[in-house]
Design an enzyme around this catalytic site. Structure first.
Site, PDB file in Angstrom:
ATOM      1  N   ASP A   1       0.850  -1.199   0.000  1.00 38.76           N
ATOM      2  CA  ASP A   1       0.000   0.000   0.000  1.00 38.76           C
ATOM      3  C   ASP A   1       0.886   1.249   0.000  1.00 38.76           C
ATOM      4  O   ASP A   1       1.806   1.344   0.815  1.00 38.76           O
ATOM      5  CB  ASP A   1      -0.901  -0.008   1.247  1.00 38.76           C
ATOM      6  CG  ASP A   1      -1.859  -1.197   1.226  1.00 38.76           C
ATOM      7  OD1 ASP A   1      -2.334  -1.551   0.128  1.00 38.76           O
ATOM      8  OD2 ASP A   1      -2.125  -1.780   2.290  1.00 38.76           O
TER       9      ASP A   1
ATOM     10  N   LYS B   1      -0.011  10.025   1.713  1.00 38.67           N
ATOM     11  CA  LYS B   1       0.100  11.228   2.556  1.00 38.67           C
ATOM     12  C   LYS B   1       1.346  11.138   3.442  1.00 38.67           C
ATOM     13  O   LYS B   1       1.597  10.091   4.052  1.00 38.67           O
ATOM     14  CB  LYS B   1      -1.138  11.364   3.451  1.00 38.67           C
ATOM     15  CG  LYS B   1      -2.377  11.689   2.645  1.00 38.67           C
ATOM     16  CD  LYS B   1      -3.573  11.933   3.534  1.00 38.67           C
ATOM     17  CE  LYS B   1      -4.772  12.239   2.647  1.00 38.67           C
ATOM     18  NZ  LYS B   1      -6.017  11.805   3.218  1.00 38.67           N
TER      19      LYS B   1
HETATM   20  N1  SAM Z   1       0.918  -8.547  -2.595  1.00 33.99           N
HETATM   21  C1  SAM Z   1      -0.384  -8.638  -3.197  1.00 33.99           C
HETATM   22  C2  SAM Z   1      -0.301  -8.381  -4.677  1.00 33.99           C
HETATM   23  O1  SAM Z   1       0.733  -7.886  -5.138  1.00 33.99           O
HETATM   24  O2  SAM Z   1      -1.259  -8.708  -5.397  1.00 33.99           O
HETATM   25  C3  SAM Z   1      -1.391  -7.696  -2.505  1.00 33.99           C
HETATM   26  C4  SAM Z   1      -1.116  -6.230  -2.657  1.00 33.99           C
HETATM   27  S1  SAM Z   1      -2.271  -5.219  -1.732  1.00 33.99           S
HETATM   28  C5  SAM Z   1      -2.146  -3.671  -2.456  1.00 33.99           C
HETATM   29  C6  SAM Z   1      -1.375  -4.972  -0.200  1.00 33.99           C
HETATM   30  C7  SAM Z   1      -1.716  -5.993   0.875  1.00 33.99           C
HETATM   31  O3  SAM Z   1      -0.861  -5.791   1.990  1.00 33.99           O
HETATM   32  C8  SAM Z   1      -3.133  -5.881   1.401  1.00 33.99           C
HETATM   33  O4  SAM Z   1      -3.760  -7.141   1.337  1.00 33.99           O
HETATM   34  C9  SAM Z   1      -2.954  -5.404   2.833  1.00 33.99           C
HETATM   35  O5  SAM Z   1      -3.972  -5.872   3.696  1.00 33.99           O
HETATM   36  C10 SAM Z   1      -1.601  -5.978   3.192  1.00 33.99           C
HETATM   37  N2  SAM Z   1      -0.908  -5.241   4.260  1.00 33.99           N
HETATM   38  C11 SAM Z   1      -0.764  -3.903   4.361  1.00 33.99           C
HETATM   39  N3  SAM Z   1      -0.078  -3.579   5.463  1.00 33.99           N
HETATM   40  C12 SAM Z   1       0.239  -4.753   6.087  1.00 33.99           C
HETATM   41  C13 SAM Z   1       0.924  -5.082   7.270  1.00 33.99           C
HETATM   42  N4  SAM Z   1       1.433  -4.127   8.069  1.00 33.99           N
HETATM   43  N5  SAM Z   1       1.063  -6.383   7.604  1.00 33.99           N
HETATM   44  C14 SAM Z   1       0.522  -7.352   6.822  1.00 33.99           C
HETATM   45  N6  SAM Z   1      -0.150  -7.095   5.676  1.00 33.99           N
HETATM   46  C15 SAM Z   1      -0.292  -5.819   5.310  1.00 33.99           C
END
Ligand code: SAM
Length: 214
Positions: free
Chosen positions: A119, A123
């Site tokens: 993600d 910001k």
């Molecule tokens: N890696 C996958 C892909 O490339 O298709 C998913 C990308 S998605 C944009 C980012 C994922 O990271 C989300 O499912 C989110 O819930 C997870 N995520 C974000 N911050 C995280 C954290 N601190 N610990 C574990 N998962 C996290």
């Protein structure tokens, strides 16, 4: 990632403790005992629906993979796929926050960290949540073996620039940087869900490999 409420998620997850580990139930996993061998451990933080980590586990049976995901409603989709693939022995899913990595792994226990399409948190006041923020790099450095590596892919140019700066400031060694991974697609590239989606729209995929130095 759109979070659809799945009221059945908790029960479904509880039915598959051989694949899916909940951090609050088993905070101190003995990973060697869990896998029954001493093979290298590669983790993906933010594994989403699991396409990448499952593909890697099937392609590399001599490596143990752990896909870490924060949300029940997302990790259940990965769990469904793992079940469809007959639960590869070298793969586990861990429902946990990557911010707690140092409680989930011993020092030096992990051989590689994958970050895919993390993600972006655009910001500035949310910069600490980016998975390539200094505070996360510290956690990766703690759980990684000496000279351990981070492999990172994203479609987000700003996050990529931020990550290059963050890793350089941390004195990591950049070993590979691509501003258009798919222009010369490596044969062993395993696509993530997001990678498929963004590359289908013609967007470039950025990728780097960086190593922690002593
Ligand atoms: N890696 C996958 C892909 O490339 O298709 C998913 C990308 S998605 C944009 C980012 C994922 O990271 C989300 O499912 C989110 O819930 C997870 N995520 C974000 N911050 C995280 C954290 N601190 N610990 C574990 N998962 C996290």
């Amino acid at each position: 990632m759109r979070l659809r409420n799945k009221p059945w998620a908790k029960d479904f997850m509880a039915q598959h403790p051989d694949v899916l580990i909940l951090d609050e139930e088993r905070p101190k996993v003995d990973w060697q005992q869990e896998f029954g061998n001493e093979h290298p451990i590669h983790i993906e933080v933010g594994t989403g629906k699991g396409q990448f980590i499952i593909g890697m586990a099937l392609a590399n049976p001599e490596i143990n993979y752990i896909g870490i995901e924060l949300f029940d409603n997302v990790i259940v989709s990965a769990l469904e796929k793992v079940i469809e693939m007959d639960k590869p022995k070298n793969l586990r899913l861990l429902r946990a926050n990557g911010a707690n990595l140092t409680e989930l792994f011993q020092e030096g226990q992990v051989d590689r960290v994958y970050l895919n399409f993390s993600d972006p948190w655009p910001k500035t006041r949310h910069a600490k949540r980016r998975l390539t923020h200094e505070s996360f790099l510290q956690r990766y450095e703690t759980v990684l073996r000496k000279n351990g590596e981070i492999h990172f892919k994203t479609d987000n140019r700003k996050l990529f620039e931020y990550s290059l700066t963050s890793m350089s400031a941390y004195k990591m060694k950049l070993q590979f940087v691509s501003l258009d991974l798919h222009a010369d697609m490596p044969e062993d590239n395993i696509m993530t869900e997001y990678e498929e989606k963004f590359s289908a729209k013609g967007m470039p995929i950025y990728r780097l490999e960086a190593q922690f130095c002593e």
